[in-house]
Design an enzyme around this catalytic site. Structure first.
Site, mmCIF file in Angstrom:
data_model
loop_
_atom_site.group_PDB
_atom_site.id
_atom_site.type_symbol
_atom_site.label_atom_id
_atom_site.label_comp_id
_atom_site.label_asym_id
_atom_site.label_seq_id
_atom_site.Cartn_x
_atom_site.Cartn_y
_atom_site.Cartn_z
ATOM 1 N N SER A 41 -12.439 -0.088 -3.055
ATOM 2 C CA SER A 41 -11.338 0.281 -3.970
ATOM 3 C C SER A 41 -11.037 -0.814 -4.980
ATOM 4 C CB SER A 41 -10.054 0.551 -3.185
ATOM 5 O OG SER A 41 -10.187 1.694 -2.405
ATOM 6 N N GLN A 46 -6.763 -0.165 -11.411
ATOM 7 C CA GLN A 46 -6.532 -0.111 -12.858
ATOM 8 C C GLN A 46 -5.350 -0.984 -13.263
ATOM 9 O OE1 GLN A 46 -6.108 3.948 -14.189
ATOM 10 N NE2 GLN A 46 -8.230 4.470 -13.735
ATOM 11 N N GLY A 47 -4.167 -0.668 -12.691
ATOM 12 C CA GLY A 47 -2.902 -1.233 -13.165
ATOM 13 C C GLY A 47 -2.862 -2.738 -13.191
ATOM 14 N N GLU A 112 5.344 -0.901 -13.991
ATOM 15 C CA GLU A 112 4.945 0.274 -13.211
ATOM 16 C C GLU A 112 6.145 0.771 -12.428
ATOM 17 O OE1 GLU A 112 1.536 -1.091 -10.950
ATOM 18 O OE2 GLU A 112 0.182 -0.604 -12.576
ATOM 19 N N HIS A 236 -0.768 9.144 -5.034
ATOM 20 C CA HIS A 236 -0.487 8.698 -6.406
ATOM 21 C C HIS A 236 -0.113 9.925 -7.214
ATOM 22 C CE1 HIS A 236 -0.866 6.816 -10.308
ATOM 23 N NE2 HIS A 236 -1.084 5.648 -9.733
ATOM 24 N N ARG A 284 6.654 5.901 -6.308
ATOM 25 C CA ARG A 284 5.603 6.928 -6.246
ATOM 26 C C ARG A 284 5.926 8.127 -5.384
ATOM 27 N NH1 ARG A 284 0.325 3.222 -6.014
ATOM 28 N NH2 ARG A 284 0.688 2.580 -8.138
ATOM 29 N N HIS A 345 -3.869 8.124 -2.288
ATOM 30 C CA HIS A 345 -4.182 6.915 -3.058
ATOM 31 C C HIS A 345 -4.250 5.644 -2.205
ATOM 32 C CE1 HIS A 345 -4.343 4.307 -6.527
ATOM 33 N NE2 HIS A 345 -3.229 3.700 -6.185
ATOM 34 N N GLU A 369 -6.219 -3.521 2.845
ATOM 35 C CA GLU A 369 -5.715 -2.158 3.032
ATOM 36 C C GLU A 369 -5.932 -1.621 4.446
ATOM 37 O OE1 GLU A 369 -6.614 0.466 -0.243
ATOM 38 O OE2 GLU A 369 -5.902 2.216 0.878
ATOM 39 N N ARG A 380 4.205 1.731 -0.426
ATOM 40 C CA ARG A 380 3.797 0.511 -1.131
ATOM 41 C C ARG A 380 4.285 0.528 -2.574
ATOM 42 N NH1 ARG A 380 -0.633 -0.728 -4.585
ATOM 43 N NH2 ARG A 380 -1.360 1.396 -4.349
HETATM 44 P P1 FAD Z 1 -11.799 -2.546 -0.560
HETATM 45 O O1 FAD Z 1 -11.745 -3.158 -1.889
HETATM 46 O O2 FAD Z 1 -11.689 -1.071 -0.462
HETATM 47 O O3 FAD Z 1 -13.148 -3.026 0.103
HETATM 48 C C1 FAD Z 1 -13.554 -2.522 1.344
HETATM 49 C C2 FAD Z 1 -14.867 -3.173 1.702
HETATM 50 O O4 FAD Z 1 -15.184 -2.851 3.050
HETATM 51 C C3 FAD Z 1 -16.040 -2.686 0.874
HETATM 52 O O5 FAD Z 1 -16.873 -3.779 0.590
HETATM 53 C C4 FAD Z 1 -16.762 -1.726 1.804
HETATM 54 O O6 FAD Z 1 -18.148 -1.643 1.569
HETATM 55 C C5 FAD Z 1 -16.509 -2.403 3.132
HETATM 56 N N1 FAD Z 1 -16.619 -1.506 4.284
HETATM 57 C C6 FAD Z 1 -15.880 -0.409 4.583
HETATM 58 N N2 FAD Z 1 -16.307 0.133 5.731
HETATM 59 C C7 FAD Z 1 -17.333 -0.637 6.170
HETATM 60 C C8 FAD Z 1 -18.203 -0.578 7.265
HETATM 61 N N3 FAD Z 1 -18.126 0.357 8.202
HETATM 62 N N4 FAD Z 1 -19.169 -1.522 7.378
HETATM 63 C C9 FAD Z 1 -19.305 -2.497 6.455
HETATM 64 N N5 FAD Z 1 -18.495 -2.607 5.393
HETATM 65 C C10 FAD Z 1 -17.531 -1.678 5.256
HETATM 66 N N6 FAD Z 1 -3.768 -1.914 -6.015
HETATM 67 C C11 FAD Z 1 -3.102 -2.783 -6.792
HETATM 68 O O7 FAD Z 1 -2.493 -3.735 -6.280
HETATM 69 N N7 FAD Z 1 -3.123 -2.635 -8.145
HETATM 70 C C12 FAD Z 1 -3.777 -1.614 -8.768
HETATM 71 O O8 FAD Z 1 -3.775 -1.534 -9.981
HETATM 72 C C13 FAD Z 1 -4.466 -0.671 -7.959
HETATM 73 N N8 FAD Z 1 -5.115 0.373 -8.532
HETATM 74 C C14 FAD Z 1 -5.854 1.205 -7.734
HETATM 75 C C15 FAD Z 1 -6.599 2.218 -8.315
HETATM 76 C C16 FAD Z 1 -7.407 3.032 -7.537
HETATM 77 C C17 FAD Z 1 -8.221 4.123 -8.181
HETATM 78 C C18 FAD Z 1 -7.442 2.843 -6.139
HETATM 79 C C19 FAD Z 1 -8.290 3.722 -5.273
HETATM 80 C C20 FAD Z 1 -6.680 1.844 -5.551
HETATM 81 C C21 FAD Z 1 -5.883 1.022 -6.338
HETATM 82 N N9 FAD Z 1 -5.135 -0.004 -5.769
HETATM 83 C C22 FAD Z 1 -4.451 -0.876 -6.573
HETATM 84 C C23 FAD Z 1 -5.248 -0.316 -4.347
HETATM 85 C C24 FAD Z 1 -6.209 -1.480 -4.170
HETATM 86 O O9 FAD Z 1 -7.293 -1.337 -5.069
HETATM 87 C C25 FAD Z 1 -6.753 -1.556 -2.762
HETATM 88 O O10 FAD Z 1 -5.718 -1.468 -1.831
HETATM 89 C C26 FAD Z 1 -7.481 -2.876 -2.540
HETATM 90 O O11 FAD Z 1 -8.458 -3.053 -3.529
HETATM 91 C C27 FAD Z 1 -8.120 -2.880 -1.174
HETATM 92 O O12 FAD Z 1 -8.927 -4.013 -1.073
HETATM 93 P P2 FAD Z 1 -9.656 -4.333 0.294
HETATM 94 O O13 FAD Z 1 -10.358 -5.607 0.096
HETATM 95 O O14 FAD Z 1 -8.699 -4.197 1.412
HETATM 96 O O15 FAD Z 1 -10.696 -3.122 0.452
HETATM 97 C C1 SIN Z 2 -2.124 2.302 -10.892
HETATM 98 O O1 SIN Z 2 -2.714 1.658 -11.748
HETATM 99 O O2 SIN Z 2 -1.350 3.227 -11.096
HETATM 100 C C2 SIN Z 2 -2.389 1.939 -9.493
HETATM 101 C C3 SIN Z 2 -1.564 0.791 -9.158
HETATM 102 C C4 SIN Z 2 -1.539 0.627 -7.693
HETATM 103 O O3 SIN Z 2 -2.068 1.451 -6.951
HETATM 104 O O4 SIN Z 2 -0.929 -0.343 -7.252
#
Ligand code: FAD
Ligand code: SIN
Length: 527
Positions: A41, A46-47, A112, A236, A284, A345, A369, A380
């Site tokens: 993710s 984006q934001g 936001e 979202h 949200r 989301h 996450e 959140r």
């Molecule tokens: P991720 O970035 O999801 O990474 C997960 C990792 O785990 C990946 O590398 C994946 O390959 C790995 N993985 C998963 N399962 C396995 C497995 N079984 N074996 C090995 N590897 C595995 N948050 C904000 O604060 N601001 C924003 O603007 C925002 N915009 C968003 C827009 C979108 C479209 C989305 C979907 C989310 C957004 N969020 C935003 C939320 C935020 O992006 C995520 O909560 C955050 O990036 C999560 O990061 P993470 O490192 O926990 O997991």
């Molecule tokens: C968004 O850009 O609206 C996503 C922001 C977020 O999920 O925190």
């Protein structure tokens, strides 16, 4: 084959790479990722990232906004601590080369929903991509980090996997299916960090990438970790409604910069009927429920999000990604409204962690996450999740480094046993079950819930459970099968948590229990 590393990090998003980079100063780190290294993710965000950087803003404001959005279920001490870390996290990202938008000498701050001040630092409307890119570049340049993509982790290795039984609760690494060889390998280390992201794909419509199947939450649960607040699933409000493009987010910053939500036939600005003060910038859960109500009440397919009253040059400069993508689909957002619907989301619940990112199991830390850290509570606040990844990714690294000398060396681990399985003869079972789970979760466990629908979902989960476990026990694992098993596990945790909460709070709105209890209480499931 049994590989040996100091620390295994599962996940290459913001949380995983932050932990890996902080650890690599002293330890050899193996980072495992399910698909490509940038397929989580993080790259889709984006934001931006929330941080108090404006002289007119205060930590107290950010704390209050976070607690209001979270409907008081947040852990105030954790909220205060994370909010205070935010400026430092932004400084470190700038040191890594993230090109945040600037305004003169200062960073440009956008706004936001739920934020009482402008406090979102961003890189246009593609912040996540810039962060993922900078973190990956830094990790590739670090000789102590090995990045391994195409590794689907299956289950955490605990004492019961040791050749001679050893410290059952302790985690010694993970079994992972390697895409290239098709073999399952044991990756063994004294410390493991779960950073696998959310479980969004448990729902039919989600803004999250294909791999968000809750693998880490399910692995943690199976190994013995408590899981908390899984009913708090964030929807979202504004995902693009388009017959061919299913999960394209329209950032909340569009509303932050003046975008209005309108009834697509009458043009009525309907948020005035639901939250007259905050309108489109209400948290949200409030906006998503309002859109859901409009869609259901008027039999609509979507509502409109309109920013065309702002100057075209401003729109193109602030939202270049959205502008170009939608133009390609025949929608010119400088002149036309955008059709939008809510979509899953963010997963607010997850594996319980403390301030040091420790889970219940020795040898296992978790960040991002896949966790429930106390920061988000019942909902959140926008742009607080990347921040959580940076703060807890670092906390995990700090705690591992601080206790390195006390971590025992792993015992010999049994190789993965494939002696009793064969290749699957019916892949259709996986597809069928996957589709069924996602559909009933959307219809029965969505934005507005009832006890009866939750019970219906629970019945289906029970029936599917037997079938999936039979299948899992009989056939050689594939990534699809591993993900299906985890999706099912997460659906079960979500529904069980939702049935436990006998009140409506934040993201959990259940018609039979519309009131909010005076005392906020976490829903904690114990394996
Ligand atoms: P991720 O970035 O999801 O990474 C997960 C990792 O785990 C990946 O590398 C994946 O390959 C790995 N993985 C998963 N399962 C396995 C497995 N079984 N074996 C090995 N590897 C595995 N948050 C904000 O604060 N601001 C924003 O603007 C925002 N915009 C968003 C827009 C979108 C479209 C989305 C979907 C989310 C957004 N969020 C935003 C939320 C935020 O992006 C995520 O909560 C955050 O990036 C999560 O990061 P993470 O490192 O926990 O997991
Ligand atoms: C968004 O850009 O609206 C996503 C922001 C977020 O999920 O925190």
């Amino acid at each position: 084959m049994q590989a040996a590393h100091d620390v295994i990090v599962i996940g290459s998003g913001a949380a995983g790479l932050t932990a890996a980079l902080a650890l690599a100063e002293t330890r050899r780190v193996l980072v495992l990722a399910k698909g490509a290294l940038d397929s989580g993710s993080t790259a889709w965000a984006q934001g931006g990232v929330a941080a108090v950087l404006d002289a007119g803003d205060t930590f107290e404001n950010h704390v209050r906004d976070t607690m209001v959005a979270g409907a008081g279920l947040n852990d105030r001490e954790i909220v205060e601590w994370v909010v205070e870390q935010a400026p430092r996290s932004i400084a470190r990202l700038r040191d890594l080369g993230v090109p945040f938008n600037a305004e003169g000498a200062n960073l440009h701050l956008t706004r936001e929903g739920g934020h009482s001040h402008r406090r979102i630092v961003h890189v246009n409307d593609a912040t996540g991509w810039a962060i993922q890119d900078a973190l990956l570049r830094a990790a590739r340049a670090q000789p102590n980090i090995t990045l391994a993509q195409g590794q689907t982790c299956i289950d955490l290795i605990t004492g019961r996997h040791a050749q001679r039984f050893s410290g059952e609760g302790r985690v010694w690494g993970v079994y992972a299916l390697a895409a290239e060889s098709g073999r399952v390998e044991a990756h063994v280390a004294p410390a493991t960090v779960l950073a696998t992201g959310g479980a969004g794909r448990v729902y039919q419509f989600s803004t999250a990438p294909r791999g968000a199947t809750g693998d880490g939450i399910a692995m943690g649960w199976r190994a013995g970790c408590r899981v908390s607040n899984m009913e708090m699933m964030q929807f979202h409000p504004t995902c693009l409604y388009h017959l061919e493009v299913k999960n394209f987010l329209i950032t909340e910053a569009v509303r932050g910069e003046g975008g209005r939500l309108l009834h697509p036939v009458t043009g009525h600005r309907f948020m005035a009927d639901y939250d007259p003060e905050r309108l489109e910038l209400a948290p949200r859960d409030v906006v998503a429920r309002a859109i859901d109500d409009q869609i259901k009440r008027f039999g609509l397919d979507f509502v409109h999000l309109d920013i065309s009253h702002r100057p075209a040059a401003f729109i193109r400069a602030h939202f270049p990604t959205i502008h170009d993508r939608l133009l390609g689909l025949g929608i010119d957002i400088t002149r036309q409204p955008i059709p939008v619907v809510p979509a899953q989301h963010y997963t607010c619940g997850g594996v319980v962690v403390d301030r040091d990112a420790r889970t219940d199991l020795p040898g296992l830390w978790a960040a991002g996450e896949c966790t429930e850290s106390g920061l988000h509570g019942a909902n959140r606040l926008a742009s607080n999740s990347l921040l959580e990844c940076f703060v807890f990714g670092e906390a995990a690294a700090r705690d591992i480094a601080a206790h390195w000398g006390t971590l025992p060396a792993p015992p010999p681990i049994r190789p993965w046993d494939e002696s009793r399985v064969t290749d699957s003869d019916e892949e259709v079972v996986i597809k069928q079950n996957w589709t069924e789970i996602r559909r009933f979760m959307w219809n029965y466990v969505g934005i507005v819930r009832t006890t009866k629908r939750l019970e219906r979902a629970a019945n289906r989960i029970r029936l599917l459970g037997q079938e999936i476990e039979d299948y899992y026990g009989s056939f050689r694992v594939t990534t699809d099968l591993i993900e299906l098993r985890n999706l099912h596990q997460c659906a079960d945790l979500i529904v069980r948590s939702a049935l436990r909460r006998r009140e409506s709070r934040g993201l959990h709105f259940v018609r039979d229990w519309p009131l909010t209890d005076a005392e906020p209480r976490d829903t904690v499931l114990v394996p």
